[in-house]
Design a protein around this motif. Structure first.
Motif, PDB file in Angstrom:
ATOM      1  N   TRP A 109       0.846  -1.193   0.000  1.00 29.72           N
ATOM      2  CA  TRP A 109       0.000   0.000   0.000  1.00 29.72           C
ATOM      3  C   TRP A 109       0.881   1.242   0.000  1.00 29.72           C
ATOM      4  O   TRP A 109       1.774   1.387   0.830  1.00 29.72           O
ATOM      5  N   GLU A 127      -9.008   0.359   8.274  1.00 29.98           N
ATOM      6  CA  GLU A 127      -7.573   0.146   8.189  1.00 29.98           C
ATOM      7  C   GLU A 127      -7.077  -0.755   9.316  1.00 29.98           C
ATOM      8  O   GLU A 127      -6.201  -1.598   9.107  1.00 29.98           O
ATOM      9  N   SER A 131      -5.070  -3.867   8.147  1.00 30.60           N
ATOM     10  CA  SER A 131      -3.662  -3.490   8.181  1.00 30.60           C
ATOM     11  C   SER A 131      -2.724  -4.643   7.889  1.00 30.60           C
ATOM     12  O   SER A 131      -1.776  -4.513   7.107  1.00 30.60           O
ATOM     13  N   ALA A 134      -1.502  -5.919   4.261  1.00 32.88           N
ATOM     14  CA  ALA A 134      -0.460  -5.275   3.458  1.00 32.88           C
ATOM     15  C   ALA A 134       0.893  -5.793   3.913  1.00 32.88           C
ATOM     16  O   ALA A 134       1.240  -5.705   5.088  1.00 32.88           O
ATOM     17  N   VAL A 137       3.745  -1.139   3.925  1.00 31.38           N
ATOM     18  CA  VAL A 137       3.028   0.126   3.808  1.00 31.38           C
ATOM     19  C   VAL A 137       4.071   1.206   3.523  1.00 31.38           C
ATOM     20  O   VAL A 137       5.004   1.398   4.300  1.00 31.38           O
ATOM     21  N   TYR A 148       0.226   7.241  10.411  1.00 29.95           N
ATOM     22  CA  TYR A 148      -0.157   5.832  10.504  1.00 29.95           C
ATOM     23  C   TYR A 148       0.149   5.282  11.897  1.00 29.95           C
ATOM     24  O   TYR A 148      -0.680   4.609  12.516  1.00 29.95           O
TER      25      TYR A 148
END
Length: 362
Positions: A109, A127, A131, A134, A137, A148
């Protein structure tokens, strides 16, 4: 390697243009690349679709706007058709959609947003659930990473990869243009960016009214994707209200960014928020004098020649800075680590790290 770059909509905007440039770069390097989207392409992107196809990049865009389930189905079918080894999802919404699908392919991502998307409670909850889907990130700035960590928490692989600018169009355009100087320039100021409030076109219009007091022959060009129609109308209305319509062009998106920047005399960038603006990088690459808002995203260029960071909400200060920029020479800036090739190489390195020995890599 088979690489799928996923965007929200093929359009003349930062994240999408970066994905397009990286897709062509990776295809030229011998990889098989697909550019896919959740929404149909904008009409102004059609020439770029043809360029992508000519370079061998597969384009998979829906022909109409689907509801949420329809977007998921289209995306699932596109992935099944292309069979990627890895997916790079650009921006929040595409990254949420692709991670909601039952896929085994690893997903990276890329956070492009200049604002904290996770202030939205719905996006924050989504998210937190997705999370772990991914593998990596990517934040295009440290601010993305900090937001984040603050709103979502730790992630096993959270890295910063700055956006990069393709410098080749500027070298080509400037190579065929006659020598320029402040004395014979057109005295045109340009702002390029989506019509959304965070881009602060209204501040530029107010400042330009002051510019005309110093430079009566100056002109202003505003161009970009009309994302917020009501805001675009406000910009047009203010131009008319100030009586400067004969000196200001409020245009839509333009694909010939290099030509516009190289033919203009100063670049305005009054954004309130940016992550790592490709438009700002393009201006730096074009050597045009730049006046930008004094926000953290632009601070790295504060000491560059012919770059000035000011409070762009102050029409007097901003206007004087723009008028002075019209008298400044063009200037070469250091862009090591900020080119499109640099970004594309970092993405490939991340793909190799994620995939390991699963596929044969070039």
């Amino acid at each position: 390697m088979r690489i799928l770059q996923l965007v929200l909509a093929p359009r003349l905007s930062g994240a999408e243009m970066l994905a397009k440039g990286i897709a062509i770069g990776h295809q030229r390097s011998g990889h098989s690349v697909c550019l896919a989207s959740l929404l149909p392409q904008h009409s102004d992107f059609e020439p770029l679709s043809r360029e992508l196809a000519a370079q061998g990049v597969t384009c998979l865009f829906p022909t109409r706007t689907h509801a949420r389930i329809g977007r998921l189905l289209f995306l699932y079918r596109a992935i099944r058709q292309f069979k990627p080894d890895i997916i790079f999802a650009h921006s929040t919404i595409p990254a949420l959609y692709v991670r909601a699908l039952p896929l085994s392919v690893p997903i990276v991502w890329v956070m492009h947003s200049g604002v904290n998307d996770f202030k939205d409670n719905v996006l924050q909850r989504a998210e937190r659930v997705l999370s772990s889907r991914a593998k990596v990130v990517i934040g295009v700035s440290q601010k993305n990473v900090d937001d984040y960590l603050k709103e979502i928490g730790e992630h096993p692989s959270l890295v910063v990869v700055p956006n990069g600018v393709d410098t080749s169009p500027f070298a080509t355009v400037m190579g065929r243009m006659p020598a320029r100087s402040p004395a014979n320039d057109s005295k045109r100021i340009v702002q390029i960016g989506r019509y959304i409030r965070e881009k602060n076109h209204l501040d530029t219009v107010r400042a330009f009214k002051r510019v005309l007091e110093f430079e009566p022959d100056a002109r202003l060009l505003l161009c970009g994707v009309i994302e917020d129609v009501a805001y675009h109308a406000e910009v047009v209305s203010l131009v008319n209200e100030l009586g400067i319509g004969s000196r200001v062009e409020v245009a839509g998106p333009r694909s010939n960014v290099a030509e516009i920047l190289c033919a203009s005399s100063a670049f305005a960038m009054p954004s309130s928020f940016e992550a790592h603006s490709i438009g700002f990088l393009e201006a730096l690459a074009s050597e045009i004098p730049v006046v930008a808002n004094a926000i953290p995203a632009f601070s790295f260029a504060g000491s560059f020649p012919s770059v000035r960071l000011v409070d762009t909400t102050d029409a007097e200060v901003y206007g004087r800075a723009l008028a002075e920029a019209l008298q400044q020479p063009r200037a070469v800036r250091p862009l090591a680590g900020l080119t499109l090739q640099d970004t594309a190489d970092r993405y490939l390195a991340i793909a190799r790290q994620v995939l390991g020995l699963r596929v044969g890599l070039r």
